[in-house]
Design a protein around this motif. Structure first.
Motif, mmCIF file in Angstrom:
data_model
loop_
_atom_site.group_PDB
_atom_site.id
_atom_site.type_symbol
_atom_site.label_atom_id
_atom_site.label_comp_id
_atom_site.label_asym_id
_atom_site.label_seq_id
_atom_site.Cartn_x
_atom_site.Cartn_y
_atom_site.Cartn_z
ATOM 1 N N PHE A 81 14.768 19.559 -23.915
ATOM 2 C CA PHE A 81 13.880 19.140 -22.797
ATOM 3 C C PHE A 81 12.635 20.002 -22.553
ATOM 4 C CE2 PHE A 81 17.847 17.233 -21.845
ATOM 5 C CZ PHE A 81 17.446 15.765 -21.303
ATOM 6 N N GLN A 82 11.498 19.320 -22.846
ATOM 7 C CA GLN A 82 10.009 20.197 -22.952
ATOM 8 C C GLN A 82 9.524 20.226 -21.536
ATOM 9 O OE1 GLN A 82 9.494 21.438 -26.018
ATOM 10 N NE2 GLN A 82 11.410 20.344 -26.253
ATOM 11 N N ALA A 83 9.725 19.160 -20.969
ATOM 12 C CA ALA A 83 9.117 19.234 -19.528
ATOM 13 C C ALA A 83 9.790 17.880 -18.639
ATOM 14 C CB ALA A 83 7.802 19.057 -19.341
ATOM 15 N N VAL A 84 9.865 18.033 -17.198
ATOM 16 C CA VAL A 84 10.218 16.912 -16.431
ATOM 17 C C VAL A 84 9.439 16.942 -15.331
ATOM 18 C CG1 VAL A 84 11.970 16.208 -15.006
ATOM 19 C CG2 VAL A 84 12.766 17.420 -16.621
ATOM 20 N N ILE A 85 8.724 15.586 -15.325
ATOM 21 C CA ILE A 85 7.630 15.289 -14.307
ATOM 22 C C ILE A 85 8.280 14.468 -13.327
ATOM 23 C CG2 ILE A 85 5.292 14.419 -13.670
ATOM 24 C CD1 ILE A 85 5.038 16.675 -16.059
ATOM 25 N N ASN A 86 8.649 14.982 -11.902
ATOM 26 C CA ASN A 86 9.237 14.086 -11.152
ATOM 27 C C ASN A 86 8.142 13.538 -9.899
ATOM 28 O OD1 ASN A 86 11.664 13.152 -9.688
ATOM 29 N ND2 ASN A 86 10.950 14.477 -8.078
ATOM 30 N N ILE A 87 8.216 12.292 -9.675
ATOM 31 C CA ILE A 87 7.117 11.840 -8.989
ATOM 32 C C ILE A 87 7.584 11.374 -7.631
ATOM 33 C CG2 ILE A 87 5.348 10.093 -8.813
ATOM 34 C CD1 ILE A 87 5.551 9.747 -11.907
ATOM 35 N N GLU A 88 6.936 12.074 -6.543
ATOM 36 C CA GLU A 88 7.427 11.828 -5.305
ATOM 37 C C GLU A 88 6.197 11.377 -4.087
ATOM 38 O OE1 GLU A 88 9.902 12.030 -2.870
ATOM 39 O OE2 GLU A 88 11.561 13.100 -3.764
ATOM 40 N N MET A 89 6.332 10.369 -3.634
ATOM 41 C CA MET A 89 5.320 10.330 -2.367
ATOM 42 C C MET A 89 3.976 10.512 -2.477
ATOM 43 S SD MET A 89 8.199 12.122 0.511
ATOM 44 C CE MET A 89 6.849 12.390 1.834
ATOM 45 N N ILE A 90 3.397 9.605 -3.779
ATOM 46 C CA ILE A 90 2.207 9.575 -4.081
ATOM 47 C C ILE A 90 1.178 8.641 -3.480
ATOM 48 C CG2 ILE A 90 2.558 10.773 -6.216
ATOM 49 C CD1 ILE A 90 2.631 8.066 -7.613
ATOM 50 N N GLY A 91 1.807 7.995 -2.458
ATOM 51 C CA GLY A 91 0.876 6.969 -2.033
ATOM 52 C C GLY A 91 0.139 7.124 -0.669
ATOM 53 N N LYS A 92 0.166 8.566 -0.268
ATOM 54 C CA LYS A 92 -0.352 9.023 0.866
ATOM 55 C C LYS A 92 -0.847 10.465 0.718
ATOM 56 C CE LYS A 92 1.892 7.276 4.555
ATOM 57 N NZ LYS A 92 2.366 7.299 6.094
ATOM 58 N N GLY A 93 -2.248 10.730 1.000
ATOM 59 C CA GLY A 93 -2.564 12.108 0.979
ATOM 60 C C GLY A 93 -1.965 12.846 2.136
ATOM 61 N N ARG A 94 -2.066 14.354 2.216
ATOM 62 C CA ARG A 94 -1.634 15.019 3.093
ATOM 63 C C ARG A 94 -2.350 15.002 4.595
ATOM 64 N NH1 ARG A 94 -1.346 17.634 -1.167
ATOM 65 N NH2 ARG A 94 -2.925 18.955 -1.214
ATOM 66 N N THR A 95 -3.491 14.918 4.447
ATOM 67 C CA THR A 95 -4.546 14.245 5.546
ATOM 68 C C THR A 95 -5.543 13.054 4.827
ATOM 69 O OG1 THR A 95 -6.139 15.819 5.144
ATOM 70 C CG2 THR A 95 -4.630 16.600 6.625
ATOM 71 N N GLU A 96 -6.082 12.516 5.801
ATOM 72 C CA GLU A 96 -7.149 11.555 5.077
ATOM 73 C C GLU A 96 -7.982 12.043 4.181
ATOM 74 O OE1 GLU A 96 -7.854 7.804 4.889
ATOM 75 O OE2 GLU A 96 -6.604 8.711 6.260
ATOM 76 N N GLY A 97 -8.416 13.267 4.327
ATOM 77 C CA GLY A 97 -9.442 13.783 3.180
ATOM 78 C C GLY A 97 -8.827 14.686 2.249
ATOM 79 N N MET A 98 -7.387 15.144 2.314
ATOM 80 C CA MET A 98 -6.778 15.747 1.163
ATOM 81 C C MET A 98 -5.847 15.112 0.187
ATOM 82 S SD MET A 98 -6.753 18.790 0.271
ATOM 83 C CE MET A 98 -5.962 19.489 -0.938
ATOM 84 N N GLN A 99 -6.502 14.649 -0.858
ATOM 85 C CA GLN A 99 -5.866 13.703 -1.688
ATOM 86 C C GLN A 99 -5.478 14.311 -3.053
ATOM 87 O OE1 GLN A 99 -8.355 10.148 -1.903
ATOM 88 N NE2 GLN A 99 -7.822 9.777 0.185
ATOM 89 N N HIS A 100 -5.727 15.796 -3.155
ATOM 90 C CA HIS A 100 -5.326 16.041 -4.355
ATOM 91 C C HIS A 100 -3.880 16.358 -4.367
ATOM 92 C CE1 HIS A 100 -9.056 17.956 -6.349
ATOM 93 N NE2 HIS A 100 -9.477 17.278 -5.293
ATOM 94 N N PRO A 101 -2.988 15.867 -5.515
ATOM 95 C CA PRO A 101 -1.547 15.862 -5.272
ATOM 96 C C PRO A 101 -1.223 17.434 -5.664
ATOM 97 C CG PRO A 101 -2.221 14.907 -7.403
ATOM 98 C CD PRO A 101 -3.690 15.005 -6.649
ATOM 99 N N MET A 102 -0.213 17.733 -5.226
ATOM 100 C CA MET A 102 0.530 19.418 -5.747
ATOM 101 C C MET A 102 1.614 19.258 -6.668
ATOM 102 S SD MET A 102 2.203 20.011 -2.042
ATOM 103 C CE MET A 102 3.152 18.732 -1.155
ATOM 104 N N ILE A 103 1.776 20.287 -7.416
ATOM 105 C CA ILE A 103 2.912 20.471 -8.286
ATOM 106 C C ILE A 103 3.729 21.548 -7.545
ATOM 107 C CG2 ILE A 103 3.667 21.461 -10.561
ATOM 108 C CD1 ILE A 103 1.609 19.258 -10.878
ATOM 109 N N THR A 104 5.164 21.186 -7.193
ATOM 110 C CA THR A 104 6.034 21.932 -6.506
ATOM 111 C C THR A 104 6.441 23.148 -7.378
ATOM 112 O OG1 THR A 104 7.949 20.664 -6.959
ATOM 113 C CG2 THR A 104 6.770 19.911 -4.929
ATOM 114 N N GLY A 105 6.395 24.164 -6.768
ATOM 115 C CA GLY A 105 7.253 25.268 -7.923
ATOM 116 C C GLY A 105 6.112 25.535 -8.688
ATOM 117 N N ASP A 106 4.959 25.465 -8.660
ATOM 118 C CA ASP A 106 3.925 25.622 -9.629
ATOM 119 C C ASP A 106 3.818 27.048 -10.166
ATOM 120 O OD1 ASP A 106 2.808 26.044 -6.767
ATOM 121 O OD2 ASP A 106 1.287 27.159 -8.250
#
Ligand SMILES: [Zn+2]
Length: 342
Positions: free
Chosen positions: A206-231
């Protein structure tokens, strides 16, 4: 969430490069069009799915919808499973419950033994009458709605995973084998991903696992950059950002995927990337939303509240940035499982 002649030769090369880039960008625009994403999320979060609680009919209905999508793109089932279904038993508050992960593969052209996983959990927390926790029964009744549709959590992630499967099936040039997995049992404590990882004999494949969660909404209206957990645990985030900047810095800038936010919430350990990470696999979650969103785990998490323009951009970013991972020219560093112990 639980609690991608010399002059003639030069001209030809330029035309070829342009032609390729053009074909790819139109595929990106078509596959990740916000209308098709909205349709997928609507179907997955429809009232008829009854909140997709593990072990219920609604949950099974969602699994069948996902399997139908895998069938349409002619992705391969794994020999060890029943078609696209991987049966497992989830220990829950209600006792052991039978459920299914839904799994499909696009075999690698030249590096079939090297695996890259795109996954998302499809189960959610049911309805006021099926959810076993008193808290959720009360919360649903308060709002005069009884169905936890889970549009953002996590119909959005599943729709994204399906769209990525469609995209790579269309490209048909993945050198590594791509696995697409919709997990069940997540809300009961990562039960589907635990069952899956228990069957892994060679984690180094396994080279990598990209898990996708809750990508339909930003953290606030202006903050739409997705984060990588455990980066900080691997260099995946840097790898993805480097590629995005190279391919389309105008749209995405230098730091599109941001570091994990809300570290006190331990998001890294709360979704299906975690059992893979415990095996040393660079396994992270791409997440746009906030665990403090007032609609999170509420009956109001419905399709109308999502931002499909943002979701489309996030998925294009994943598809573009994961290209070296998919074609086998880049590999993130491994996670040290000892850093994960409490
Ligand atoms: Zn959840």
């Amino acid at each position: 969430m639980r609690y991608c002649a010399r002059l003639f030769a030069l001209t030809a090369a330029v035309l070829l490069t342009f032609g390729y880039a053009h074909a790819q960008s139109s595929a990106l625009d078509t596959v990740f069009h916000q209308d098709s994403l909205r349709l997928l999320v609507s179907r997955l979060s429809a009232d008829s799915m009854q909140g997709r609680l593990t072990g219920t009919q609604g949950n099974l209905k969602a699994a069948e919808l996902i399997a139908d999508e895998f069938r349409r793109i002619r992705a391969k089932p794994l020999a060890s499973n029943k078609g696209y279904f991987m049966p497992f038993t989830a220990p829950t508050l209600l006792g052991p419950l039978a459920s299914y992960n839904v799994v499909a593969a696009l075999p690698g052209k030249t590096k079939p033994q090297e695996l890259v996983v795109f996954c998302a959990h499809y189960d959610h927390i049911g309805t006021a009458s099926t959810n076993p926790y008193e808290f959720f029964k009360g919360r649903a009744k308060e709002k005069g709605d009884t169905i936890y549709n889970g549009a953002n959590d996590n119909a959005s992630g599943v729709a994204g995973m399906i769209a990525l499967a469609r995209y790579y099936a269309l490209q048909d040039n993945n050198e590594r084998t791509l696995l697409f997995i919709a997990f069940s049992g997540e809300e009961y404590g990562l039960r589907g991903s635990e069952a899956m990882t228990a069957t892994i004999e060679q984690p180094e494949q396994f080279q990598a696992v990209i898990n996708i969660e809750m990508i339909g909404k930003g953290r606030t209206e202006g903050m739409q950059h997705p984060m990588i957990t455990g980066d900080r645990l691997s260099d995946l985030r840097k790898m993805l950002n480097r590629r995005l900047q190279l391919m389309d810095s105008k749209t995405f800038g230098r730091n599109y995927f941001v570091e994990e936010q809300y570290t006190e919430e331990r998001l890294f350990a709360r979704s299906d990337n975690y059992p893979f990470a415990l095996m040393g696999i660079p396994a992270h979650t791409v997440m746009a939303g906030s665990p403090y969103d007032r609609l999170y785990h509420s009956v109001q998490d419905e399709v109308e509240t999502l931002n499909f323009n943002m979701m489309s951009r996030i998925l294009k970013a994943i598809a573009i940035s994961c290209e070296p991972l998919v074609n086998g020219t880049a590999t993130p560093t491994r996670i040290n499982p000892r850093l994960l112990e409490d």
